[in-house]
Design an enzyme around this catalytic site. Structure first.
Site, PDB file in Angstrom:
ATOM      1  N   GLU A 159       0.804  -1.234   0.000  1.00 44.48           N
ATOM      2  CA  GLU A 159       0.000   0.000   0.000  1.00 44.48           C
ATOM      3  C   GLU A 159       0.834   1.280   0.000  1.00 44.48           C
ATOM      4  O   GLU A 159       0.641   2.156   0.840  1.00 44.48           O
ATOM      5  CB  GLU A 159      -0.952  -0.007   1.208  1.00 44.48           C
ATOM      6  CG  GLU A 159      -1.849  -1.230   1.241  1.00 44.48           C
ATOM      7  CD  GLU A 159      -2.827  -1.228   2.406  1.00 44.48           C
ATOM      8  OE1 GLU A 159      -2.684  -0.393   3.318  1.00 44.48           O
ATOM      9  OE2 GLU A 159      -3.726  -2.094   2.388  1.00 44.48           O
ATOM     10  N   ASN A 217       1.994  -5.196  -3.145  1.00 46.22           N
ATOM     11  CA  ASN A 217       0.597  -5.501  -2.828  1.00 46.22           C
ATOM     12  C   ASN A 217      -0.169  -4.208  -2.539  1.00 46.22           C
ATOM     13  O   ASN A 217       0.347  -3.330  -1.825  1.00 46.22           O
ATOM     14  CB  ASN A 217       0.584  -6.401  -1.570  1.00 46.22           C
ATOM     15  CG  ASN A 217      -0.743  -7.058  -1.301  1.00 46.22           C
ATOM     16  OD1 ASN A 217      -1.294  -7.731  -2.168  1.00 46.22           O
ATOM     17  ND2 ASN A 217      -1.262  -6.885  -0.088  1.00 46.22           N
ATOM     18  N   HIS A 227     -10.419  -6.101  -2.405  1.00 40.79           N
ATOM     19  CA  HIS A 227     -11.454  -5.854  -1.396  1.00 40.79           C
ATOM     20  C   HIS A 227     -12.618  -5.171  -2.103  1.00 40.79           C
ATOM     21  O   HIS A 227     -12.616  -3.952  -2.279  1.00 40.79           O
ATOM     22  CB  HIS A 227     -10.922  -4.956  -0.279  1.00 40.79           C
ATOM     23  CG  HIS A 227      -9.938  -5.634   0.623  1.00 40.79           C
ATOM     24  ND1 HIS A 227     -10.280  -6.708   1.409  1.00 40.79           N
ATOM     25  CD2 HIS A 227      -8.641  -5.380   0.878  1.00 40.79           C
ATOM     26  CE1 HIS A 227      -9.212  -7.096   2.113  1.00 40.79           C
ATOM     27  NE2 HIS A 227      -8.210  -6.316   1.792  1.00 40.79           N
ATOM     28  N   GLU A 274      -6.488 -10.622  -1.155  1.00 39.05           N
ATOM     29  CA  GLU A 274      -7.275 -10.438   0.075  1.00 39.05           C
ATOM     30  C   GLU A 274      -8.759 -10.343  -0.256  1.00 39.05           C
ATOM     31  O   GLU A 274      -9.481  -9.519   0.318  1.00 39.05           O
ATOM     32  CB  GLU A 274      -6.808  -9.163   0.811  1.00 39.05           C
ATOM     33  CG  GLU A 274      -5.333  -9.164   1.146  1.00 39.05           C
ATOM     34  CD  GLU A 274      -4.853  -7.911   1.868  1.00 39.05           C
ATOM     35  OE1 GLU A 274      -5.692  -7.135   2.372  1.00 39.05           O
ATOM     36  OE2 GLU A 274      -3.622  -7.701   1.928  1.00 39.05           O
ATOM     37  N   ASP A 293     -12.595 -10.135  -0.759  1.00 41.30           N
ATOM     38  CA  ASP A 293     -13.886 -10.209  -0.082  1.00 41.30           C
ATOM     39  C   ASP A 293     -14.847  -9.310  -0.860  1.00 41.30           C
ATOM     40  O   ASP A 293     -14.420  -8.394  -1.542  1.00 41.30           O
ATOM     41  CB  ASP A 293     -13.804  -9.859   1.420  1.00 41.30           C
ATOM     42  CG  ASP A 293     -13.047  -8.574   1.734  1.00 41.30           C
ATOM     43  OD1 ASP A 293     -12.814  -7.758   0.824  1.00 41.30           O
ATOM     44  OD2 ASP A 293     -12.692  -8.373   2.923  1.00 41.30           O
TER      45      ASP A 293
END
Ligand code: XIL
Length: 495
Positions: free
Chosen positions: A174, A214, A251, A280, A282
């Site tokens: 990030e 990432n 995400h 990650e 979701d």
């Protein structure tokens, strides 16, 4: 734009704080188990009935993330064991967890997760080494060259501990702002080259693991942040800064959703020469169409190597109020599970390097005598397969190395070396070998190489150098090249 979450919604640190309380309860050490190997792709096989089996058909993985608290949760562990073949620690390998005080590392919780995962056949993604959040408290008192040095020492300390064990490491997490410029942070204030320094440090610390950048909100190809990260990777590739993969957090919660051009983003990054992975995932209310779409996008891009969901059941999620995972709170698979499973099974591309043609000779069994008629004359040609007798035990003060080809495919092969010690205990070893022309070592595990073509030496890893009398250990490597000629001039020297 509607797929950008409000920054204030993005994260809470309460989960990390809660987990710290359990730190001292766990004192399990990392086993010296070899890195689990990736299954070979076979699209002609039957459909997989679990996420991992369906993903492995195309040479991909299906991963999840767990906190150390889940090690006591049999409901979680049952599903993890059944469905997943890649693991990430949610918080336990972040900088605040692994180096609470300067130079004082704590790997207990990370090791416990690693041990459980690898003992259940999974590979591992390390997460994460350099990040603006979840930093050691003492970093707050540092800036400039002192903080830069602390970052480098941190990467070296953590990577040395896990050397040779992980498939991927999120080296930097990030580092970009929504508009595609660098995010302001204490690390960014140490100089614009901090990301590059982190990756160069990481490569030197463990040449066997793939190094990833990432980030979140880099799924929409036309978004500023996506373009900022794309330009970073393009620049790194052009200048030879070591980067092997881009993790897209995926995400689709907190106000984000699947963009229509997601596959274009994945293929554009892949075209730079890196693996891509959904790290990650979701999705708000586990929308079946979005889960299907994100999975299919990955399956359509050969270098999309796998998908990780950030937890298993909604009760595991950092955004549990959005019920974003594939299993409900009673451990039942949701409709989105089926849409993902079907999309995995429908993959039509395989990950490069994971397809193996059927072996032309049995790899390990020596040739048997003809079954029916006994030969009238003794056979004249020697067997073509190398002898498979265990390597001889070495002389006092010496070691030997025996080579075996594990598998081969068009364009490369996987080799294994068994190092066997002589009758005197040693504390380290180095294997020398010569690769055939045009062959290049792409990856070594359970050891580290100097040189990757021609004459190559491979030194023991930190955890497998000490060998008692007649003890042996194995290391593995991947070679790219048009021939599968075995290495020659293989020798072993105690060190
Ligand atoms: C989250 C964890 O899930 C939480 O438990 C913790 O409180 C905060 O971090 N991007 C990342 C992950 O890279 O490390 C974050 O994990 C989620 C967003």
């Amino acid at each position: 734009m509607n797929d950008v979450p409000a920054p204030s919604k993005r994260r809470t640190r309460s989960g990390a704080r809660l987990l710290l309380g359990g730190a001292c309860a766990l004192a399990i050490t990392v086993s010296s188990m070899a890195v689990a190997t990736l299954a070979h792709a076979d699209l002609s096989g039957p459909p997989g009935t679990t996420l991992k089996a369906a993903a492995e058909r195309s040479g991909r993985y299906f991963g999840t993330a767990m906190g150390a608290d889940r090690l006591n949760d049999s409901g979680f562990l049952n599903i993890a064991n059944r469905e997943f073949d890649m693991m990430t620690a949610v918080n336990e390998m972040k900088p605040d967890a692994t180096e609470p005080n300067p130079g004082q590392f704590d790997f207990r919780r990370g090791d416990a997760i690693y041990d459980w995962a690898t003992q259940h056949g999974m590979r591992f993604r390390g997460h994460t080494l350099a990040w603006h959040a979840q930093q050691p408290k003492f970093w707050a008192g540092l800036s400039g060259s002192a903080l830069r040095s602390a970052m480098i020492s941190h990467i070296n300390g953590v990577m040395a501990h896990y050397k040779g064990k992980f498939a991927y490491w999120d080296v930097v997490n990030e580092a970009y702002a929504e508009n595609g410029s660098r995010r302001s942070s204490n690390l960014q204030s140490t100089g614009n080259d901090w990301i590059e320094v982190a990756f160069r440090t990481a490569r030197a610390a463990d040449p066997s693991v793939k190094l990833c950048y990432n980030d979140y909100n880099i799924e929409n190809w036309t978004y500023g942040k996506t373009q900022g990260v794309y330009n970073l990777i393009k620049d790194f590739k052009a200048r030879g800064v070591p980067v092997d993969c881009v993790g897209l957090q995926t995400h689709f919660t907190g106000g984000s959703s699947l963009p229509g051009n997601f596959q274009q983003t994945l293929s554009s990054f892949a075209a730079l020469g890196v693996d891509v992975a959904l790290t990650e995932a979701d999705v708000t209310n586990a929308s079946t169409s979005q889960y299907q779409g994100l999975t299919q996008a990955c399956m359509n891009v050969p270098r999309c190597v796998g998908i990780t969901t950030w937890g298993i059941r909604d009760s595991d999620s950092w955004r549990g109020n959005e019920n974003p995972l594939l299993f409900d709170r009673n451990s039942n698979p949701k409709p989105a599970y089926t849409s993902v499973l079907n999309a995995l099974n429908a993959a039509s591309t395989t990950v490069p390097g994971t397809t193996t043609p059927p072996p032309t000779t049995p790899p390990t069994t020596p040739p048997t005598t003809p079954p029916t008629t006994p030969p009238t004359t003794p056979p004249t040609t020697p067997p073509t397969t190398p002898p498979t007798t265990p390597p001889p035990t070495g002389q006092p003060g010496g070691c030997t190395a025996a080579y075996r080809m594990v598998s081969m495919w068009n364009g490369g092969f996987q080799g294994e070396l068994t190092v066997t010690n002589g009758t005197t205990a040693i504390s380290g070893w180095t294997v020398q070998l010569t690769l055939a022309g045009g062959q290049t070592i792409a990856n070594v595990w359970n050891g580290s190489n100097t040189g990757n073509s021609g004459a190559v030496s491979i030194r023991n890893a930190a955890y497998n150098g000490a060998l008692g009398a007649n003890a042996s250990t194995t290391l593995g490597f991947l070679v790219n090249g048009s021939s599968n000629t075995a290495p020659s001039n293989i020798s072993c020297t105690p060190a």
